[in-house]
Design a protein around this motif. Structure first.
Motif, PDB file in Angstrom:
ATOM      1  N   VAL A 220       0.828  -1.199   0.000  1.00  0.00           N
ATOM      2  CA  VAL A 220       0.000   0.000   0.000  1.00  0.00           C
ATOM      3  C   VAL A 220       0.862   1.248   0.000  1.00  0.00           C
ATOM      4  N   PHE A 221       0.458   2.228  -0.789  1.00  0.00           N
ATOM      5  CA  PHE A 221       1.059   3.554  -0.774  1.00  0.00           C
ATOM      6  C   PHE A 221       0.229   4.400   0.178  1.00  0.00           C
ATOM      7  N   LYS A 222       0.850   4.945   1.205  1.00  0.00           N
ATOM      8  CA  LYS A 222       0.129   5.708   2.222  1.00  0.00           C
ATOM      9  C   LYS A 222       0.239   7.199   1.936  1.00  0.00           C
ATOM     10  N   GLY A 223      -0.763   7.717   1.279  1.00  0.00           N
ATOM     11  CA  GLY A 223      -0.819   9.137   0.995  1.00  0.00           C
ATOM     12  C   GLY A 223      -1.624   9.875   2.046  1.00  0.00           C
ATOM     13  N   PRO A 224      -1.634  11.205   1.995  1.00  0.00           N
ATOM     14  CA  PRO A 224      -2.334  11.994   3.013  1.00  0.00           C
ATOM     15  C   PRO A 224      -3.849  11.913   2.906  1.00  0.00           C
ATOM     16  N   LEU A 225      -4.385  11.550   1.735  1.00  0.00           N
ATOM     17  CA  LEU A 225      -5.829  11.462   1.541  1.00  0.00           C
ATOM     18  C   LEU A 225      -6.296  10.021   1.354  1.00  0.00           C
ATOM     19  N   LEU A 226      -5.544   9.285   0.559  1.00  0.00           N
ATOM     20  CA  LEU A 226      -5.911   7.905   0.249  1.00  0.00           C
ATOM     21  C   LEU A 226      -4.747   6.971   0.501  1.00  0.00           C
ATOM     22  N   HIS A 227      -5.059   5.773   0.979  1.00  0.00           N
ATOM     23  CA  HIS A 227      -4.113   4.673   0.911  1.00  0.00           C
ATOM     24  C   HIS A 227      -4.447   3.915  -0.372  1.00  0.00           C
ATOM     25  N   ILE A 228      -3.424   3.692  -1.190  1.00  0.00           N
ATOM     26  CA  ILE A 228      -3.623   3.096  -2.506  1.00  0.00           C
ATOM     27  C   ILE A 228      -2.889   1.764  -2.564  1.00  0.00           C
ATOM     28  N   SER A 229      -3.624   0.727  -2.927  1.00  0.00           N
ATOM     29  CA  SER A 229      -3.034  -0.598  -3.031  1.00  0.00           C
ATOM     30  C   SER A 229      -3.401  -1.192  -4.383  1.00  0.00           C
ATOM     31  N   PRO A 230      -2.379  -1.698  -5.136  1.00  0.00           N
ATOM     32  CA  PRO A 230      -0.977  -1.907  -4.778  1.00  0.00           C
ATOM     33  C   PRO A 230      -0.192  -0.603  -4.747  1.00  0.00           C
ATOM     34  N   ALA A 231       1.021  -0.702  -4.225  1.00  0.00           N
ATOM     35  CA  ALA A 231       1.814   0.495  -4.014  1.00  0.00           C
ATOM     36  C   ALA A 231       2.459   1.024  -5.285  1.00  0.00           C
ATOM     37  N   GLU A 232       2.967   0.129  -6.146  1.00  0.00           N
ATOM     38  CA  GLU A 232       3.752   0.569  -7.289  1.00  0.00           C
ATOM     39  C   GLU A 232       3.325  -0.020  -8.624  1.00  0.00           C
ATOM     40  N   GLU A 233       2.917  -1.292  -8.639  1.00  0.00           N
ATOM     41  CA  GLU A 233       2.678  -1.970  -9.907  1.00  0.00           C
ATOM     42  C   GLU A 233       1.343  -2.703  -9.921  1.00  0.00           C
ATOM     43  N   LEU A 234       0.650  -2.612 -11.056  1.00  0.00           N
ATOM     44  CA  LEU A 234      -0.537  -3.415 -11.298  1.00  0.00           C
ATOM     45  C   LEU A 234      -0.100  -4.695 -11.999  1.00  0.00           C
TER      46      LEU A 234
END
Length: 486
Positions: free
Chosen positions: A322-336
């Motif tokens: 997961v990429f932990k941003g200030p608004l959203l946590h986005i998963s996957p972090a780097e690659e689809l």
């Protein structure tokens, strides 16, 4: 073995930090930008890039850091902005980022014919190189670039060895590990002697990164879709400024066709990344929470929409990072991760989790809008809720490592509506410094055997399994696949 390597790397990083602070920073702190010194203490990847380039020799790494940090302060690299560069230099189109090579590396174009040797402008041109590289490094930490040295239509007045040496030093000293290769296109014979000197500057190990090409073989490194016409390509791209040329993200297809309500003109506008966002790997507890999270306060219409999406994602494994941003946590972090053509796993899943107390609007853009269906591609996410986004190749088109996805997100006021018209108006009015963005690369899993355990294939014996059981089964299947011989 892997554990020993990790421990050794951690020790080397620690040694570099300790010795640089003691031997270089003490009583000489004015030599460097404090922001670089602070980053050195916090960013393991940054330290590792210098270590790797110096073959893990700490003494050599320290010398390289000293030279690099002094240059960064001298050039005010941390403060370089678009406004720092003369407008005419941005308009001429001699240096820019656009497209990808066959390995998925970003192309850094240097159109030499637009460069005229002039000591009055050389500093500004160096700042432009630094501006683009720093901008890229902040967005794609550690991802290499391929330099496209386009020498077509180049005359004697364009030969500037000082400028060439600066570019070489950028990758040797200032941005280690960022050079994938340097493609030299259509070099005139008059420059043969000059590039013998360039080879000596690169050193024996980096000489192999030089690729001398012509119209006949440049396609060995870059496909025709990212090559201009004069290189035998089909890329219709024409440089213009403003805005800054970078990733040309556009609106993808949704389930029912193109999203008509999107403001296409904004797709190429630049958004400064937040810099405070961090990339981390989620723990098992966080993964379990991600699997179990349900938004119970969602309006009926949106719940029905997400239920349709959810029904299509039951066969997917949830992403494990997961990429932990200030608004959203986005998963996957780097690659689809997409399956190969032989695999059944032709779709990928993006999970967005709202970590704010307000509604967050989001939209998804891609560099290959004709290739992908994205559902939903333009919507919103309630506080504390998660949204699953399904990405699938359209019409049997092939996924490429060159393709990129951009997720844009911005916090909405509680009184704002979340319908299509309201979202369109919101994106037109939201200040650019309030928008979070995150990029994802595509990765093709070349395997003819199943690499994950899916709900669909094992539904007959999963009726009594909990979410925790399911996650463990996913993880076990992934480990077994990773450890199996090719």
């Amino acid at each position: 073995m892997a554990e020993y390597q990790a421990q050794n790397k951690a020790k080397l990083i620690s040694d570099v930090r300790r010795r640089f602070e003691a031997e270089y920073v003490t009583d000489k702190s004015d030599k460097y930008d404090p922001r670089d010194v602070e980053r050195l203490q916090q960013d393991d990847n940054w330290v590792e890039s210098y270590l790797c380039w110096r073959h893990n020799v700490v003494d050599e790494t320290l010398k390289m850091l000293d030279e690099s940090f002094q240059w960064r302060k001298e050039m005010s690299v941390n403060d370089l902005t678009e406004a720092s560069i003369p407008r005419w230099l941005l308009e001429i189109g001699g240096i820019y980022l656009h497209g990808y090579d066959k390995e998925g590396n970003k192309l850094f174009w240097i159109r030499v014919k637009y460069h005229i040797k002039d000591h009055k402008t050389i500093l500004d041109k160096k700042k432009l190189i630094a501006f683009w590289l720093e901008r890229y490094a902040k967005r794609e930490n550690g991802k290499p670039v391929t330099v496209m040295f386009d020498l077509s239509e180049t005359g004697i007045n364009s030969i500037d060895m000082d400028f060439v040496r600066f570019i070489i030093n950028c990758f040797k000293v200032y941005y280690p590990k960022y050079l994938s290769k340097m493609v030299i296109f259509d070099m005139p014979w008059i420059m043969n002697a000059a590039f013998k000197i360039v080879k000596s500057w690169l050193g024996p190990e980096a000489v192999s990164l030089l690729k001398f090409t012509s119209k006949n073989d440049v396609q060995d490194y870059v496909s025709v879709e990212y090559l201009p016409l004069h290189m035998g390509g089909t890329d219709p791209f024409k440089y213009s400024y403003p805005p800054l040329v970078d990733d040309d993200f556009q609106t993808p297809l949704c389930e029912n066709g193109p999203v008509a309500s999107e403001d296409e003109a904004s797709s190429k506008e630049d958004i400064e990344s937040d810099g405070k966002e961090t990339l981390e790997t989620i723990s098992n507890e966080e993964q379990t929470a991600l699997l179990k999270k349900v938004n119970i306060t969602e309006p009926t219409s949106k719940a029905e929409e997400n239920e349709k999406v959810d029904s299509k994602t039951k066969a997917f494994k949830k992403p494990l990072s997961v990429f932990k941003g200030p608004l959203l946590h986005i998963s996957p972090a780097e690659e689809l991760y997409f399956g190969s053509t032989e695999s059944e796993e032709k779709k990928a899943l993006i999970v967005l989790t709202n970590v704010t107390k307000n509604i967050v609007a989001f939209k998804v853009r891609t560099t290959a809008p004709e290739k992908y269906r994205v559902k939903p591609s333009n919507s919103s996410c309630d506080p504390g809720a998660s949204v699953d986004i399904v990405v699938s190749p359209h019409g049997g088109l092939t996924v490429s490592a060159q393709d990129r996805f951009l997720i844009m997100a911005a916090e909405m006021e509680q009184s704002s509506g979340t319908g299509p018209a309201e979202l369109t108006q919101f994106w037109k009015e939201v200040p650019r410094n309030k928008v979070m963005e995150h990029r994802l690369r595509c990765h093709i899993v070349e395997s003819t055997k199943p690499t994950t355990l899916t709900l669909k294939d094992h539904a007959f014996n999963m009726s009594e399994k909990t979410s925790e059981d399911l996650y463990l089964q996913f993880a076990t299947s992934r480990r077994e696949s990773d450890c199996s011989p090719p």
